[in-house]
Design a protein around this motif. Sequence first.
Motif, PDB file in Angstrom:
ATOM      1  N   LEU B 249       0.873  -1.434   0.221  1.00 33.04           N
ATOM      2  CA  LEU B 249       0.184   0.013  -0.075  1.00 33.04           C
ATOM      3  C   LEU B 249       0.817   1.092  -0.132  1.00 33.04           C
ATOM      4  CD1 LEU B 249      -2.019  -1.184   2.688  1.00 33.04           C
ATOM      5  CD2 LEU B 249      -3.134  -1.118   0.316  1.00 33.04           C
ATOM      6  N   ASN B 250       0.213   2.617  -0.810  1.00 28.16           N
ATOM      7  CA  ASN B 250       1.663   3.101  -1.298  1.00 28.16           C
ATOM      8  C   ASN B 250       0.701   4.136   0.206  1.00 28.16           C
ATOM      9  OD1 ASN B 250       2.816   5.828  -1.759  1.00 28.16           O
ATOM     10  ND2 ASN B 250       2.397   5.243  -4.195  1.00 28.16           N
ATOM     11  N   ALA B 370       2.499   3.396  -8.214  1.00 32.26           N
ATOM     12  CA  ALA B 370       1.139   2.466  -8.005  1.00 32.26           C
ATOM     13  C   ALA B 370       0.717   2.530  -6.820  1.00 32.26           C
ATOM     14  CB  ALA B 370       2.080   0.980  -7.823  1.00 32.26           C
ATOM     15  N   GLN B 371      -0.813   3.057  -6.913  1.00 29.31           N
ATOM     16  CA  GLN B 371      -1.525   3.234  -5.649  1.00 29.31           C
ATOM     17  C   GLN B 371      -1.111   2.086  -4.354  1.00 29.31           C
ATOM     18  OE1 GLN B 371      -5.332   3.843  -6.842  1.00 29.31           O
ATOM     19  NE2 GLN B 371      -5.540   5.683  -5.260  1.00 29.31           N
ATOM     20  N   MET B 372      -1.154   0.352  -5.458  1.00 27.90           N
ATOM     21  CA  MET B 372      -1.257  -0.622  -4.276  1.00 27.90           C
ATOM     22  C   MET B 372      -0.717  -1.840  -5.100  1.00 27.90           C
ATOM     23  SD  MET B 372      -5.151  -1.297  -2.818  1.00 27.90           S
ATOM     24  CE  MET B 372      -5.989  -1.119  -4.285  1.00 27.90           C
ATOM     25  N   TRP B 373      -0.290  -2.865  -5.015  1.00 25.91           N
ATOM     26  CA  TRP B 373       0.431  -3.657  -6.043  1.00 25.91           C
ATOM     27  C   TRP B 373       0.439  -4.870  -5.119  1.00 25.91           C
ATOM     28  CZ3 TRP B 373       3.142  -0.320  -3.325  1.00 25.91           C
ATOM     29  CH2 TRP B 373       3.938  -0.409  -2.373  1.00 25.91           C
ATOM     30  N   LEU B 374       0.802  -5.749  -5.878  1.00 27.42           N
ATOM     31  CA  LEU B 374       0.270  -7.574  -5.151  1.00 27.42           C
ATOM     32  C   LEU B 374       2.054  -8.353  -6.096  1.00 27.42           C
ATOM     33  CD1 LEU B 374      -1.322  -9.663  -4.515  1.00 27.42           C
ATOM     34  CD2 LEU B 374      -1.706  -9.987  -6.955  1.00 27.42           C
ATOM     35  N   LEU B 375       2.393  -8.930  -4.882  1.00 31.85           N
ATOM     36  CA  LEU B 375       3.532  -9.690  -5.023  1.00 31.85           C
ATOM     37  C   LEU B 375       4.772  -9.967  -3.760  1.00 31.85           C
ATOM     38  CD1 LEU B 375       5.723  -8.823  -7.291  1.00 31.85           C
ATOM     39  CD2 LEU B 375       6.595  -7.102  -5.957  1.00 31.85           C
ATOM     40  N   LYS B 376       5.002 -11.055  -4.082  1.00 25.79           N
ATOM     41  CA  LYS B 376       5.184 -12.184  -2.994  1.00 25.79           C
ATOM     42  C   LYS B 376       7.166 -11.882  -2.860  1.00 25.79           C
ATOM     43  CE  LYS B 376       5.636 -16.246  -5.363  1.00 25.79           C
ATOM     44  NZ  LYS B 376       5.602 -17.837  -5.206  1.00 25.79           N
ATOM     45  N   TRP B 377       6.939 -11.514  -1.251  1.00 25.93           N
ATOM     46  CA  TRP B 377       8.547 -12.328  -1.117  1.00 25.93           C
ATOM     47  C   TRP B 377       8.862 -13.801  -0.460  1.00 25.93           C
ATOM     48  CZ3 TRP B 377      11.634  -8.632  -1.876  1.00 25.93           C
ATOM     49  CH2 TRP B 377      11.840  -6.991  -1.739  1.00 25.93           C
ATOM     50  N   THR B 378       9.744 -13.516  -1.092  1.00 27.01           N
ATOM     51  CA  THR B 378      10.430 -15.903  -1.381  1.00 27.01           C
ATOM     52  C   THR B 378      12.001 -15.462  -0.735  1.00 27.01           C
ATOM     53  OG1 THR B 378      10.353 -16.817  -2.530  1.00 27.01           O
ATOM     54  CG2 THR B 378      10.826 -15.040  -3.925  1.00 27.01           C
ATOM     55  N   GLY B 379      12.326 -16.723  -0.359  1.00 26.03           N
ATOM     56  CA  GLY B 379      13.572 -16.666  -0.387  1.00 26.03           C
ATOM     57  C   GLY B 379      13.699 -15.792   1.564  1.00 26.03           C
ATOM     58  N   PHE B 380      13.243 -15.138   1.945  1.00 32.68           N
ATOM     59  CA  PHE B 380      14.007 -14.612   3.436  1.00 32.68           C
ATOM     60  C   PHE B 380      14.054 -15.638   4.322  1.00 32.68           C
ATOM     61  CE2 PHE B 380       9.934 -13.602   2.672  1.00 32.68           C
ATOM     62  CZ  PHE B 380       9.091 -14.058   3.969  1.00 32.68           C
ATOM     63  N   LYS B 381      14.866 -15.395   4.777  1.00 29.55           N
ATOM     64  CA  LYS B 381      15.568 -15.862   6.311  1.00 29.55           C
ATOM     65  C   LYS B 381      15.920 -15.677   7.399  1.00 29.55           C
ATOM     66  CE  LYS B 381      17.204 -19.754   2.886  1.00 29.55           C
ATOM     67  NZ  LYS B 381      17.847 -19.307   1.894  1.00 29.55           N
ATOM     68  N   ASP B 382      16.235 -14.608   7.530  1.00 30.50           N
ATOM     69  CA  ASP B 382      16.313 -14.046   8.471  1.00 30.50           C
ATOM     70  C   ASP B 382      15.130 -12.759   8.767  1.00 30.50           C
ATOM     71  OD1 ASP B 382      18.450 -13.583  10.362  1.00 30.50           O
ATOM     72  OD2 ASP B 382      18.210 -11.705  10.517  1.00 30.50           O
ATOM     73  N   PRO B 383      14.429 -12.725   9.930  1.00 31.80           N
ATOM     74  CA  PRO B 383      13.787 -11.595  10.096  1.00 31.80           C
ATOM     75  C   PRO B 383      14.757  -9.821  10.123  1.00 31.80           C
ATOM     76  CG  PRO B 383      14.188 -12.464  12.462  1.00 31.80           C
ATOM     77  CD  PRO B 383      15.003 -13.808  11.185  1.00 31.80           C
ATOM     78  N   ASP B 384      15.437 -10.020   9.676  1.00 22.53           N
ATOM     79  CA  ASP B 384      16.097  -8.335   9.789  1.00 22.53           C
ATOM     80  C   ASP B 384      16.173  -8.000   8.280  1.00 22.53           C
ATOM     81  OD1 ASP B 384      17.844  -6.083   9.941  1.00 22.53           O
ATOM     82  OD2 ASP B 384      19.337  -7.385   9.072  1.00 22.53           O
ATOM     83  N   ILE B 385      14.958  -8.545   7.201  1.00 20.89           N
ATOM     84  CA  ILE B 385      14.400  -7.798   6.480  1.00 20.89           C
ATOM     85  C   ILE B 385      13.157  -7.345   6.767  1.00 20.89           C
ATOM     86  CG2 ILE B 385      12.524 -10.216   5.841  1.00 20.89           C
ATOM     87  CD1 ILE B 385      13.182  -9.612   3.123  1.00 20.89           C
ATOM     88  N   LEU B 386      12.581  -6.975   7.495  1.00 19.93           N
ATOM     89  CA  LEU B 386      11.427  -6.974   7.854  1.00 19.93           C
ATOM     90  C   LEU B 386      12.341  -4.930   7.769  1.00 19.93           C
ATOM     91  CD1 LEU B 386      10.016  -8.376  10.649  1.00 19.93           C
ATOM     92  CD2 LEU B 386       9.302  -7.819   8.418  1.00 19.93           C
ATOM     93  N   ARG B 387      13.495  -4.937   7.976  1.00 19.84           N
ATOM     94  CA  ARG B 387      13.964  -3.530   8.158  1.00 19.84           C
ATOM     95  C   ARG B 387      13.897  -2.939   7.200  1.00 19.84           C
ATOM     96  NH1 ARG B 387      19.751  -1.689   8.692  1.00 19.84           N
ATOM     97  NH2 ARG B 387      20.169  -4.149   8.465  1.00 19.84           N
ATOM     98  N   TYR B 388      14.826  -4.143   5.525  1.00 24.52           N
ATOM     99  CA  TYR B 388      14.977  -3.724   4.044  1.00 24.52           C
ATOM    100  C   TYR B 388      12.905  -3.484   4.031  1.00 24.52           C
ATOM    101  CZ  TYR B 388      15.873  -3.924  -0.492  1.00 24.52           C
ATOM    102  OH  TYR B 388      16.355  -4.102  -2.436  1.00 24.52           O
ATOM    103  N   LEU B 389      12.077  -3.831   4.167  1.00 23.75           N
ATOM    104  CA  LEU B 389      11.071  -3.518   3.643  1.00 23.75           C
ATOM    105  C   LEU B 389      10.617  -2.808   4.571  1.00 23.75           C
ATOM    106  CD1 LEU B 389       9.682  -7.003   3.718  1.00 23.75           C
ATOM    107  CD2 LEU B 389      11.178  -5.906   1.966  1.00 23.75           C
ATOM    108  N   PHE B 390      10.319  -2.021   6.042  1.00 22.26           N
ATOM    109  CA  PHE B 390       9.549  -1.184   6.542  1.00 22.26           C
ATOM    110  C   PHE B 390      10.489   0.083   7.581  1.00 22.26           C
ATOM    111  CE2 PHE B 390       7.055  -4.940   6.703  1.00 22.26           C
ATOM    112  CZ  PHE B 390       6.165  -5.334   5.150  1.00 22.26           C
TER     113      PHE B 390
END
Lengths: 306, 478
Positions: B249-250, B370-390
């Motif tokens: 969501l944008n 883009a206002q909204m977009w549909l996608l998936k994240w794949t292959g992440f293994k460490d919760p530190d990805i949350l920092r990269y995303l949010f």
Amino acid sequence: MIQYICYRLLLLVPSIMGVITIVAIFLHLVPGDPLDQILGPYSTEQQKIEVREQLGLDQSIFNQVFSYFTSLLQADLGSSLLSGEPVISLIQERLAATLSLALSSLFVSVWAGLTVGFLCALKEQSWLDLSLTSIVTLALAIPNFWLGPMLIYFFSIQLKLFPVSGNDSLLHFVLPSLTLGLSLSAVLARMTRTSLLENVSQDYAKVAKAKGLSGTAVLLKHVLKNSSLSILTITGLQLGVLLGGSIITEQIFDWPGLGTLLIDAIHSRDYPLIQGCVLFIALGYLFVNLAVDLLYTYLDPRIVYE
Amino acid sequence: MKLFTFLSLLLLSCSTPDQAEDELVVGLDSRIRSIDPRYATDANSQYIESLIYCSLFEFDRQAQIRGQVVSRYHWIDEKSLSLELKAGFQFHNGEALTAAHIKDVFDNFLESNVYPRKFAFHNLQSIEIIDKRNIVFHLKKSEPSFLQNLVFGLFLEKEDQLIGCGHYQIDTKNSHELILSSNNPNLQFQKLKFKFVKDVRTRFSKLQRGEIDLIQNALNYDLVHILDQAENSLYISSSVGLNTAYIGLNFRDPFIASAKVRQALSLAISPQKIIDKMFYGHAIAATGLLLPTDPYHEESLESHVYDPSLAKKLLTGLDIPELVLAVPNDPFRVQVAKALAEQWQQVGVNVKVQSMDWGKFKNDVDHGVAQMWLLKWTGFKDPDILRYLFSSKSIPPDGANRGYYQNKELDQLLDLAASTLDSEERKKLYGKVQLILSDDLPYLFLWHEHNVAIKNNRLKDYQIYLDGRFDGLLEYRQ
């Protein structure tokens, strides 16, 4: 004649330059960054800046096209942005597959198209003509993306006669050649029929018939050669299309040809590879057209190029 | 007639040879972009990497990290990681793997910026060789997830050729095929052929015809369902996979920036209905980015609530504009997007599904178009990805916070968790992060799709690794 060939070859230069420039401009108009594909989703902005500079993508479109032409003069098509492999070797790898499929499909097209067109003209307005014309119309209407999977279903899955896809043996050629060749043969069959019927009503054909020649002999010995110009034109155009690679058929039959290479390159914004593919496809068209023009003079000596 | 007989004989003489018993054909849906670990960023390249190259660490079947070349490791302090190497690892040319080789490989990253996977080593300060079998990695700052970066193929570079140290060597590679071979008699298959077959129906047909032995995560769910229902000699294994589908969501869009609207959008959709109808059960509903089996998954997260009437109530009185949901032009994903749009339609929100090629999609999402977009994240293994995303520091171009979401408390928690070595403490911090995300809804988390393998009887008991790699083939015995 040699002068004419030289003249046509010289004309290739501005044509190719035009094609490449137009493609380059359109490529840069389409949103999307090749670096997203090259560096992957986690790349930093600094990495992007450095790699963009290294690949010359930070230059203006004009500079990029100019340096491409300069490299082209040295027979260098550059390297794929994605794999780093030379574009020329990627194209070479696919060219044999494209050429072989184009020729085998053309064989199907010419063989089926001429035979059906000839039979229709020979038995004009008979049940054979009507049935074959109906089949030809049907073949024209069937799209390759439907015909290909149907052929796979019946001949590979059910009858287990041919492999589903790939290009490892001669058996692999049958289904893709049929898929490509049948729809093209329908066009050729219609053209052959019309052209033969046009010529068969000419005086020279009537004279030949009056001399006692059979209908088949008149068509084969006299009419066919006079009808061949239009047939040759269509065949040449078809070969040009086939050399450009048939994206749908290549995808269905997992055929490693130029069409799929080009479409993948477009998806990943691999500019040098797109330019290289377009260059080869354009050259294919231009050389086939030249060959067709030269064959005209052989088939009809009245045609002289100055 | 003569021509027909000749052609028939020619065709028969060229029939496809029988497949050798120790040879296995795997069908792929996308090209293996690079077999050079420094460039391998696409999924298939990384899945195959561990077959050709050994690495300091590896992921086990459940995506938990364990030593491969490393026998023991410990953090000397929060910025220094000491590794002890096992004896006996050697490259395909017979040269023994030593600490010096490892230093060479990683120093290479520090020197150049052209390698896509350099991003994983931006925190690497230097490498110190203690002796042949002991090595210390010095980091610029504490990074507990650094071990995962060391799941990276080790190689020798000789005359522009990479020599690996894994179970298989490269036999042939071209744009549509990769053939790996091995002399290891303990492996079930001495030759692995990875064939790129772009068209999904062709992959399906090749599998039915026996030209492909295994397809994993590369067949549409409706085709998997057809195979599941029909009588055939194929086997299907389906288990939860390391991926999460979501709607981004944008927050720069004034309508979507409203918390009430995001909540209504979430309440209006039923991921479970889509899982049942379109995935035929080959997915589980998501409560967040991390899988329920992930050690860092917050157990108190509530399951998604589907309540269209509450959604309608929340939207009452609002001036609802037409929204646009961007989706890459994969026909299946477009259908999923349309199903979601239908669910929103039922609460009075008109959503237009806009499919586009990947380049334009990425461009629109990264640039906040883009206002909204549909996608998936794949292959992440460490919760530190949350920092990269949010994290607000990860707004493009510095990261993947493409919704321009900002929350100071979340930023602090993410920064703290990223430098905390103690796993219990990290778990608590990431637990709080997940709860904040579930309240703020920067993403509408949808489902975790299953890893689905379709195989013939030669691989009857084969199971996919959680992250979708082919390492199960190394262990497979029949």
